[in-house]
Scaffold this active site. Structure first.
Site, short mmCIF file in Angstrom:
data_model
loop_
_atom_site.label_atom_id
_atom_site.label_comp_id
_atom_site.label_asym_id
_atom_site.label_seq_id
_atom_site.Cartn_x
_atom_site.Cartn_y
_atom_site.Cartn_z
N LYS A 35 99.20 -68.85 -40.76
CA LYS A 35 97.88 -68.20 -40.77
C LYS A 35 96.89 -69.03 -39.95
O LYS A 35 97.16 -70.20 -39.64
CB LYS A 35 97.40 -68.01 -42.20
CG LYS A 35 97.17 -69.31 -42.96
CD LYS A 35 96.89 -69.04 -44.43
CE LYS A 35 96.70 -70.34 -45.18
NZ LYS A 35 96.61 -70.12 -46.64
N ARG A 130 91.66 -66.00 -57.87
CA ARG A 130 91.30 -65.52 -56.54
C ARG A 130 91.97 -64.16 -56.44
O ARG A 130 91.48 -63.21 -57.01
CB ARG A 130 91.76 -66.55 -55.50
CG ARG A 130 90.80 -66.77 -54.38
CD ARG A 130 91.19 -67.94 -53.51
NE ARG A 130 92.61 -67.96 -53.15
CZ ARG A 130 93.18 -68.83 -52.35
NH1 ARG A 130 92.45 -69.77 -51.79
NH2 ARG A 130 94.47 -68.80 -52.07
N TYR A 256 71.55 -91.13 -31.63
CA TYR A 256 70.48 -90.44 -32.33
C TYR A 256 70.20 -91.07 -33.68
O TYR A 256 71.11 -91.43 -34.42
CB TYR A 256 70.85 -88.97 -32.55
CG TYR A 256 70.84 -88.14 -31.29
CD1 TYR A 256 69.67 -87.98 -30.55
CD2 TYR A 256 72.00 -87.50 -30.85
CE1 TYR A 256 69.65 -87.21 -29.40
CE2 TYR A 256 71.99 -86.72 -29.72
CZ TYR A 256 70.82 -86.58 -28.99
OH TYR A 256 70.80 -85.82 -27.85
N MET A 304 76.78 -83.98 -29.80
CA MET A 304 77.46 -82.72 -29.47
C MET A 304 78.67 -82.98 -28.58
O MET A 304 79.73 -82.38 -28.77
CB MET A 304 76.49 -81.76 -28.78
CG MET A 304 77.12 -80.42 -28.47
SD MET A 304 76.04 -79.29 -27.58
CE MET A 304 75.03 -78.67 -28.90
C1 LIG Z 1 97.72 -70.93 -47.12
C2 LIG Z 1 98.67 -70.54 -48.17
C3 LIG Z 1 99.82 -71.30 -48.41
C4 LIG Z 1 100.08 -72.61 -47.70
O1 LIG Z 1 99.31 -73.61 -48.32
P1 LIG Z 1 99.40 -75.16 -47.86
O2 LIG Z 1 98.53 -75.85 -48.83
O3 LIG Z 1 98.88 -75.20 -46.47
O4 LIG Z 1 100.83 -75.53 -47.95
C5 LIG Z 1 100.71 -70.84 -49.36
N1 LIG Z 1 100.49 -69.70 -50.04
C6 LIG Z 1 99.39 -68.95 -49.86
C7 LIG Z 1 99.19 -67.72 -50.65
C8 LIG Z 1 98.44 -69.34 -48.93
O5 LIG Z 1 97.35 -68.60 -48.75
#
Ligand SMILES: *Cc1c(COP(=O)(O)O)cnc(C)c1O
Length: 364
Positions: A35, A130, A256, A304
């Site tokens: 993802k 969630r 800065y 920046m």
């Molecule tokens: C992102 C995600 C993972 C992976 O989690 P990590 O902590 O990066 O290993 C696994 N399951 C679900 C549902 C996720 O959203």
């Protein structure tokens, strides 16, 4: 010459880390979680190195299409399922497996016309609060799905809130087990932290594990364990060069807000990397950085487009010297992204996802 900042993806490290995740759950199949554009690495850049995964998990349908465009014909799991009824058409067309976490998604599926029934992953909210059905409502959702002609197979899924910390997974695992013990179907429970830390508890109960961050060489429970403790290698290096040098005397300040004051003569290197590249502005004096592979410290504030570093430990450093912000230097010295994240009060996940669009990428 382009500005010298460069992000490098390390395919051999990705393959190594995937193998580490597999070794942590030897009886399970492995979803490589890709993802957020493979945690900022780029799906196309990591694909070859991760193709020994049993499947890919993600949540953006456009990313699923990109995987199919790479000719990946194996399983793809949508971790949040469908957002809209039209997404189901893409699931049918591309053979995507999808999470079902709410009644509305069952309604959409019940109304969907398809020749090919779908494989779905029914998600339980076992305490994370969630996504997912509460334990009380989970079996009714299962029964409803099981009666749909659109469903080929139901797998069971949950997600742990504290796999990386002291609370652990037992409380959620007990809830999940109590509700699902007599339901058929494959199980997927573990992210990286659960697979690495709680393999003994969940190993036998998992048909699939879902490692993300471990694949990308960052420790899911830093600082309790470092990436090196888990045998993980950095998969993303952010590197740049020194583009200026200043010689300070006692009382001179840097950058800065004059947040750093030299207490004696000091050579400072100016590095072409700033918060507009994705280097966190919350880093302050003392954040580690490698110059010519030698560990030194940032001084002053992140601007920046630049940061400033103490060249005391690197007397041969000059204009054009190599700087490693995180990852691996050309000589092989490692600076974990987790150390930089900790200095900024965040986690490696955020840094790797936030490398800015203006930073060019290469695959090693
Ligand atoms: C992102 C995600 C993972 C992976 O989690 P990590 O902590 O990066 O290993 C696994 N399951 C679900 C549902 C996720 O959203």
């Amino acid at each position: 010459m382009p500005r010298p900042i460069l992000a490098t993806v390390h395919p051999a490290a990705l393959s190594h880390n995937l193998a580490r995740a597999r070794a942590a759950a030897p009886d399970a199949r492995v979803w490589a979680v890709v993802k957020a554009n493979a945690y900022g690495h780029g799906i196309e850049r990591v694909f070859d190195a991760l193709r020994s995964a049993d499947g890919f998990a993600l949540l953006d349908l456009a990313e699923a299409q990109r995987l199919r465009a790479l000719d990946w014909r194996g399983p793809i799991l949508l971790l949040e399922g469908c957002f809209d009824a039209r997404d189901l058409e893409l699931c049918s067309r591309l053979g995507l497996w999808h999470t079902i976490h709410c009644d509305e998604q069952i309604d959409m599926l019940a109304a969907h016309k398809t020749q090919v029934p779908h494989r779905v992953f029914l998600k339980m909210n076992s305490g994370m609060n969630r996504l997912g059905f509460t334990p009380e409502r989970y079996r009714a959702a299962w029964t409803r799905l099981n009666a749909l002609p659109q469903v080929e197979e139901i797998s069971l899924m949950t997600h742990f809130s504290d796999a990386d910390g002291p609370r652990g997974i037992t409380h959620q695992l007990q809830v999940f087990e109590a509700v699902t013990h007599d339901l058929p179907g494959e199980r997927t429970l573990s992210n990286s932290a659960a697979a690495l830390r709680h393999g003994a508890l969940v190993g036998e109960k998992s048909d699939w594990v879902r490692p993300g961050i471990a694949v990308y060489g960052s420790s899911p429970d830093f600082p309790e364990h470092s990436a090196a403790d888990w045998g993980l290698l950095p998969t993303l290096t952010l590197a740049s060069k020194i583009i200026g040098v200043q010689h300070l005397v006692a009382g001179d300040t840097v950058g800065y807000g004059s947040s750093f004051t030299a207490d004696g003569p000091l050579r400072i290197g100016v590095v072409a990397c700033g918060y507009a590249d994705g280097y966190p502005r919350h880093c302050t004096t003392g954040t580690p950085v490698l110059v010519n592979g030698v560990r030194t410290r940032m001084v002053g504030r992140v601007s920046m487009d630049m940061i400033t570093v103490d060249l005391t430990p690197v007397p041969d450093a000059r204009m054009g010297s190599d700087v490693t912000l995180w990852g691996r230097s050309s000589g092989g010295a490692v600076l974990s992204i987790d150390e930089i994240a900790a200095a900024a009060g965040t986690v490696g996940y955020e840094l790797m996802c936030a490398v800015a669009a203006r930073v060019p990428f290469q695959v090693e």
